[in-house]
Scaffold this motif. Structure first.
Motif, PDB file in Angstrom:
ATOM      1  N   THR A 315      26.938  19.657 -26.385  1.00 36.36           N
ATOM      2  CA  THR A 315      27.378  19.678 -27.777  1.00 36.36           C
ATOM      3  C   THR A 315      26.677  18.532 -28.490  1.00 36.36           C
ATOM      4  O   THR A 315      26.576  17.424 -27.957  1.00 36.36           O
ATOM      5  N   SER A 316      26.194  18.787 -29.673  1.00 35.11           N
ATOM      6  CA  SER A 316      25.385  17.792 -30.376  1.00 35.11           C
ATOM      7  C   SER A 316      26.242  16.869 -31.221  1.00 35.11           C
ATOM      8  O   SER A 316      27.343  17.214 -31.635  1.00 35.11           O
ATOM      9  N   CYS A 317      25.741  15.665 -31.457  1.00 38.84           N
ATOM     10  CA  CYS A 317      26.410  14.700 -32.316  1.00 38.84           C
ATOM     11  C   CYS A 317      26.301  15.142 -33.769  1.00 38.84           C
ATOM     12  O   CYS A 317      25.325  15.765 -34.191  1.00 38.84           O
ATOM     13  N   SER A 318      27.320  14.782 -34.539  1.00 37.35           N
ATOM     14  CA  SER A 318      27.266  15.012 -35.979  1.00 37.35           C
ATOM     15  C   SER A 318      26.898  13.740 -36.725  1.00 37.35           C
ATOM     16  O   SER A 318      26.526  13.798 -37.892  1.00 37.35           O
ATOM     17  N   SER A 319      27.008  12.594 -36.053  1.00 32.39           N
ATOM     18  CA  SER A 319      26.718  11.317 -36.692  1.00 32.39           C
ATOM     19  C   SER A 319      25.632  10.603 -35.909  1.00 32.39           C
ATOM     20  O   SER A 319      25.207  11.041 -34.837  1.00 32.39           O
ATOM     21  N   SER A 320      25.238   9.484 -36.437  1.00 30.86           N
ATOM     22  CA  SER A 320      24.350   8.613 -35.679  1.00 30.86           C
ATOM     23  C   SER A 320      25.138   7.939 -34.566  1.00 30.86           C
ATOM     24  O   SER A 320      26.364   7.908 -34.581  1.00 30.86           O
ATOM     25  N   VAL A 321      24.427   7.422 -33.576  1.00 34.41           N
ATOM     26  CA  VAL A 321      25.094   6.787 -32.447  1.00 34.41           C
ATOM     27  C   VAL A 321      25.602   5.413 -32.866  1.00 34.41           C
ATOM     28  O   VAL A 321      25.070   4.775 -33.768  1.00 34.41           O
ATOM     29  N   PHE A 322      26.675   4.975 -32.191  1.00 31.15           N
ATOM     30  CA  PHE A 322      27.193   3.646 -32.456  1.00 31.15           C
ATOM     31  C   PHE A 322      27.933   3.190 -31.200  1.00 31.15           C
ATOM     32  O   PHE A 322      27.857   3.814 -30.144  1.00 31.15           O
ATOM     33  N   GLY A 323      28.674   2.095 -31.291  1.00 29.71           N
ATOM     34  CA  GLY A 323      29.354   1.545 -30.128  1.00 29.71           C
ATOM     35  C   GLY A 323      28.537   0.438 -29.507  1.00 29.71           C
ATOM     36  O   GLY A 323      27.342   0.263 -29.804  1.00 29.71           O
ATOM     37  N   ALA A 324      29.172  -0.312 -28.602  1.00 26.36           N
ATOM     38  CA  ALA A 324      28.529  -1.466 -27.986  1.00 26.36           C
ATOM     39  C   ALA A 324      27.248  -1.088 -27.269  1.00 26.36           C
ATOM     40  O   ALA A 324      26.266  -1.832 -27.272  1.00 26.36           O
ATOM     41  N   GLY A 325      27.225   0.095 -26.649  1.00 30.22           N
ATOM     42  CA  GLY A 325      26.023   0.526 -25.933  1.00 30.22           C
ATOM     43  C   GLY A 325      25.273   1.611 -26.654  1.00 30.22           C
ATOM     44  O   GLY A 325      24.398   2.254 -26.054  1.00 30.22           O
ATOM     45  N   SER A 326      25.625   1.829 -27.923  1.00 26.57           N
ATOM     46  CA  SER A 326      25.018   2.929 -28.687  1.00 26.57           C
ATOM     47  C   SER A 326      25.066   4.232 -27.883  1.00 26.57           C
ATOM     48  O   SER A 326      24.112   4.999 -27.841  1.00 26.57           O
ATOM     49  N   ASP A 327      26.218   4.451 -27.243  1.00 27.22           N
ATOM     50  CA  ASP A 327      26.334   5.608 -26.359  1.00 27.22           C
ATOM     51  C   ASP A 327      27.452   6.562 -26.779  1.00 27.22           C
ATOM     52  O   ASP A 327      27.855   7.425 -26.004  1.00 27.22           O
ATOM     53  N   ILE A 328      27.983   6.397 -27.991  1.00 29.61           N
ATOM     54  CA  ILE A 328      28.980   7.326 -28.502  1.00 29.61           C
ATOM     55  C   ILE A 328      28.591   7.751 -29.905  1.00 29.61           C
ATOM     56  O   ILE A 328      27.763   7.114 -30.575  1.00 29.61           O
ATOM     57  N   CYS A 329      29.194   8.852 -30.345  1.00 30.84           N
ATOM     58  CA  CYS A 329      28.925   9.360 -31.681  1.00 30.84           C
ATOM     59  C   CYS A 329      30.125  10.171 -32.137  1.00 30.84           C
ATOM     60  O   CYS A 329      31.093  10.344 -31.402  1.00 30.84           O
ATOM     61  N   ILE A 330      30.054  10.671 -33.338  1.00 30.77           N
ATOM     62  CA  ILE A 330      31.107  11.507 -33.911  1.00 30.77           C
ATOM     63  C   ILE A 330      30.640  12.953 -33.920  1.00 30.77           C
ATOM     64  O   ILE A 330      29.474  13.245 -34.232  1.00 30.77           O
TER      65      ILE A 330
END
Length: 1009
Positions: A315-330
């Motif tokens: 499933t693809s992200c709808s947002s840019s990546v973020f989080g401490a490891g840039s490993d999550i998205c919305i």
């Protein structure tokens, strides 16, 4: 704790409790004692040992009553160390719904060292439990069955080691004993004639797990120089916990691998993982349009979005990546779809299958002759400490958590925070104001707090004192009982809604961050980026529930088995009066009962509960008094001396009881039974009676409990033209002081055959067959949320609505969302239950190979029909007419082989003794049934397989030398190590019917002095 350490701990604890109990018993003096039990003979002929079912001493009419007797040898065969172990071995007993493997209910359930008894599967509360012929106090905890709170005596509180036999009357007996005796009566008879001292130590464990159990038992009895007889029974049990992760079938809530290759292969009903996970789902509040980031929608038009790991590539992200490891998205939407099933949280690694228990049972009796009067009494004490764990709670719709627009970690927060650019606001947002957007927590579980642990402390006492004697040829007896039970359930690591929201809405970096996702390696387990412990500690609380019950009972009864003579023999009479007072107290934590409330700081709405995952539950305090009188006659019609062909003997029983309740009035119930000895050892027996079960105090006086369940609102989705999906729905279930008793018509007919042509040296054989029928009406329940919603849908199709489904009416153009469902406890539809019992008892002694006892007990359900009420009839008619596609009414119709009601259950036991050697075999069979949870495939429900377990022991009793008086026993339960059959339950099996112990080895050392 090692075996030696456990044994030392058991002995130390038990010695302390013995000293305390002995002191208490001696302090009671000679005023306490217990009536001598009826002589048992060799224990094989049911009618010879039975006292339950008749109040006439020495009554022959007890032969008219279908009774199962479990003696000490059979208790040993089962390997039981608790009341729950023992009563699960009775084929006539249905599902045990007060038990460890139940995961629903949470704080609203009775938890801890508690087990129930449910003869005929009529439901908890329809079986009367007696201890030495008088009522046992109800356990103070409740749980819901048929959607209403029920109560039960705690079978684990019975002093099992002191039980000489258990008498199970498989017939209605309200005319003799009053309320609750609808399905039957279970009388636990203690060994009050025991003399000497007997000590027993047992250790055991479940193969392949860390589950271990140690037991220390003591039995003592003596007659003092002044004629006072004293007995004491003491038992201490210590067991470790069994975690769900220790069993392959319960290690995960995803049980789809267990049904691979079947027609239910891949069926998601077998995946019980929850959408409330650390991969949270949230709903934005007040957005002027669909929220987008750089032109891509990051939430649905309704504002719904969830967090997901970037490593989840299907499933693809709808947002840019973020989080401490840039490993999550919305990702836009929730995680309810099949593509996002991997993000669901697996709760079982946090759960115990069986909790850790320390249990102490003590019981003492005394008896003394004072002139022509005998003083007698009992002192009983039970204490248990239970420890278990389960997953952390998630916010529910009855107490929603909102995140403020300026919360520090809000990705849709203000452009400027604390005078500086907001480091956590996503770049490139449209339809998000400069001041940010608030949101509601739709699905989120703060698993970085760790699981909740809970400790349940149970205590109960029983005090009985009485007198008996003889006057004018009548035996008379009077006693006073006071018995009380207390349960304190303490949950640790729970979450305060107000404190949790305060932590979420801090504007500094020490705020709680719910947007950091879960475990990147296994999405369903744990949280790889936990919040700071200091932040977590700021909202953790302990939550308690203290419940108490008491029973005060005074009675006076007379009995005479030769009131006057008829040609066939003496007429017997029993009569008596009784008064009892029952109390119930349910004291909830101040954060649950409405004393400390939770006000959502974003919406301003106040809720009655300040505990995440728990709805408001008001305290309940209630009592009632009951006055009753009964009379019973034994009438001989024909005797053997009359020499009438095919009629050796006929005895009749007539009984009636009148009970007056202080809260709802009078109930009168009669009974008639007949015993007909035909010829050659063949006899017929039968009875007809009426029974009742009074509404319990929680059903009658509770102000209401709010629960949250997943429901599909067909009226809203189909009439509004939206997608139909389940959602958390509030249901308010309330007591009703207009309830009337559940009533029953009972009938039993049976035959007993004891062949007389078999020479005594070839043993004695007894065959019985009994057919029974119970017709109930005014069964207490509720219509239920599913039926209430379906009825609302049906009425709306015809221009009206169901007022019990309360909706938001702010937009009259649509069917508004459900605010709550109001469901009052009420007397509902009738039901008919019928079945048959078959037994074989064969006993042969003094053979060259030893003494043998063989017993078979089989129960078969013939009919279990739940009739629909008027509303359910209208729903069924609409379903048959095609007006309500996809909707079912599951509370009516045939219930045989449905959800824990197997058609067949049976046991077989074999005991052998020869020159000190002994062995026992016990076979327990539970028939298969259908699990209605998963959707039907090809018109069939999911089949739960039958389950047969075999237990075996061997022993040697030393009769000379230094081991004289000692017995060593080695045994194993479930010798084949059979896993319980698969069912669509959280643990992968139905704990009310099956158990997770597996192959269980034990060793016992007994010493008699």
């Amino acid at each position: 704790m090692g075996v030696v350490g456990m044994a030392r701990h058991i002995i130390n604890r038990t010695l302390k409790t013995i000293l305390l109990a002995s002191a208490a018993s001696l302090a009671a003096g000679a005023a306490f004692a217990q009536e001598d039990p009826v002589a048992t003979g060799d224990g094989n002929e049911v009618e010879a040992v039975t006292v339950v079912g008749s109040q006439i001493k020495g009554a022959k009419v007890t032969g008219a009553l279908p009774v199962t007797v479990i003696d000490e040898s059979e208790i040993v065969n089962t390997g039981a160390v608790s009341g729950d172990d023992l009563f699960r071995s009775i084929p006539q007993a249905g599902d045990v719904l007060f038990q460890d493997a139940r995961t629903t209910g949470n704080l609203n359930d009775a938890r801890g060292d508690v087990a129930s008894l449910n003869l005929r599967s009529l439901g908890t509360g329809n079986t009367l439990t007696l201890l030495n012929g008088r009522r046992a106090v109800l356990h103070p905890g409740t749980q819901t069955e048929n959607f209403v709170p029920v109560q039960t005596p705690n079978t684990n509180a019975l002093p099992l080691f002191g039980v000489k036999r258990v008498e199970i009357l498989r017939d209605g007996a309200a005319a003799i004993y009053g309320t609750d005796a609808v399905a039957g009566v279970v009388n636990n008879v203690l060994d009050t004639n025991f003399e000497g001292l007997r000590v027993e130590v047992q250790g055991g464990g479940s193969e392949g797990t860390d589950y271990r159990e140690g037991v220390f038992n003591l039995k003592a009895g003596t007659e003092l120089s002044d004629g006072t007889r004293i007995t004491f029974f003491g038992s201490y049990t210590g067991r470790s916990r069994m975690n769900a992760s220790e069993r392959s079938y319960s290690a995960s809530e995803d049980h789809r691998p267990q049904v691979a290759g079947t027609p239910w292969d891949g069926n998601t009903t077998f995946d019980s993982r929850t959408t409330s996970s650390p991969w949270g789902a949230f709903t934005l509040i007040g957005a002027p349009g669909t929220v987008r980031q750089n032109g891509t929608a990051v939430a649905t038009s309704a504002g719904l979005f969830h967090i997901q790991p970037t490593s989840k590539t299907d499933t693809s992200c709808s947002s840019s990546v973020f989080g401490a490891g840039s490993d999550i998205c919305i990702r836009s939407g929730s995680i309810t779809g099949s593509a996002d099933r991997a993000l669901r949280y697996d709760e079982n690694p946090d759960r115990t299958l069986r909790g850790e228990v320390e249990r102490t049972n003590m019981f003492s009796t005394a008896e003394r002759q004072i002139g022509s009067i005998t003083a007698f009494g009992e002192v009983g004490y039970y204490h248990a400490l239970f420890n278990g764990s389960r997953e952390q709670s998630a916010p529910i719709s009855s107490g929603p958590i909102s995140i403020a627009a300026d919360a520090y970690y809000n990705p849709f927060g203000p452009v400027t925070l604390n005078g500086s650019p907001n480091p956590n606001r996503l770049a490139g947002l449209t339809n998000v104001p400069v001041g940010g957007l608030a949101m509601n927590v739709t699905n989120y579980r703060p698993v970085d707090t760790g699981p909740r642990s809970y400790t349940v402390t149970d205590d109960s006492i029983r005090l009985l004192g009485g007198l008996r004697g003889e006057f004018a040829g009548f035996d008379w007896e009077s006693a006073l009982i006071y018995s009380t039970a207390r349960s304190k359930d303490m949950t640790k690591n729970a979450i305060s809604s107000s404190l949790f929201q305060a932590a979420l809405n801090r504007t500094t970096a020490d705020a709680y961050n719910p947007f950091n996702g879960g475990n990147q390696i296994d999405y369903s387990l744990g949280d790889g980026t936990p919040n700071a412990q200091s932040t977590i500690d700021s909202f953790l609380i302990n939550v308690y529930r203290v419940s108490e019950t008491s029973l005060t009972l005074a009675d006076f009864k007379v009995s005479k088995n030769d009131l006057f003579a008829l040609p066939a023999g003496n007429v017997g009479l029993a009569a008596g009066v009784e008064w009892r007072r029952e109390t119930y107290l349910d004291d909830r934590d101040k954060r649950l009962d409405g004393t400390i409330t939770y006000t959502n700081s974003v919406t301003g709405v106040t809720y009655g509960s300040d505990v995440v995952g728990a709805s408001q539950s008001p305290d309940v305090k209630a009592h009632r008094s009951v006055s009753s009188a009964y009379v019973e006659l034994q009438v001989p019609v024909i005797s053997p001396e009359m020499n009438i062909p095919l009629v050796e003997e006929i005895n009749l029983q007539f009984a009636a009881r009148d009970e007056y309740y202080s809260d709802f009035g009078n109930v009168i119930k009669p009974k008639f039974a007949m015993y007909w000895s035909v010829a050659g050892g063949f006899s017929l027996r039968g009875s007809v009676s009426q029974g009742f079960r009074a509404p319990n105090l929680p059903q009658y006086y509770s102000d209401g409990t709010t629960v949250s369940n997943s429901r599909t609102d067909y009226a809203a989705c189909r009439i509004n033209g939206t997608t139909c999906s389940s959602a958390s729905t509030l249901e308010v279930r309330s007591g009703n002081d207009q309830l009337t008793p559940e009533e029953a018509d009972n009938a039993t007919v049976g035959a007993v055959y004891q062949p007389r042509f078999i020479p005594p040296q070839f043993g004695r054989l007894i065959l019985t067959a009994d057919f029974w029928s119970i017709r109930e009406k005014n069964v207490i329940g509720i219509l239920g949320g599913v039926n209430q919603i379906s009825y609302d849908y049906l009425l709306r199709l015809n221009g009206s609505s169901n007022p019990n489904v309360v909706r938001d009416t702010s937009n009259p153009a649509i069917v508004g969302p459900i605010l709550y469902i109001n469901d009052l406890y009420q007397n509902l539809q009738p039901r008919v239950i019928q079945g048959a019992d078959f037994t074989i008892n064969y006993d042969i002694d003094d053979t060259p190979l030893g003494d043998f006892t063989f017993k078979v007990n089989v129960a078969k359900l013939l009919k279990f029909d739940q009739s629909p009420g008027e509303i359910e009839k209208s729903l069924i008619a609409a379903i048959n007419a095609g007006q309500l596609p996809g909707i079912t009414v599951a509370t009516s119709g045939n219930q045989i082989n449905i959800d824990g009601k197997p058609e067949y259950r049976g046991t077989a036991s074999l005991s052998w003794r020869l020159n000190g050697w002994g062995a026992g075999l016990f076979v327990n069979y539970i028939g298969g049934f259908y699990d209605t949870g998963p959707a039907q495939v090809n018109g069939n429900y999911f089949p739960v397989d039958s389950w047969t377990t075999v237990s075996l022991y061997g022993q040697y009793a030393f009769k000379s030398g230094p081991m004289d008086g000692s017995t060593i026993r080695l045994g194993v339960r479930n010798i084949e190590d059979k896993d319980p059959p698969v069912a669509a339950e959280n643990f992968g099996y139905l704990g009310a019917i099956h158990n997770s112990t597996g192959r269980y080895w034990y060793a016992t050392y007994t010493k008699r002095f």
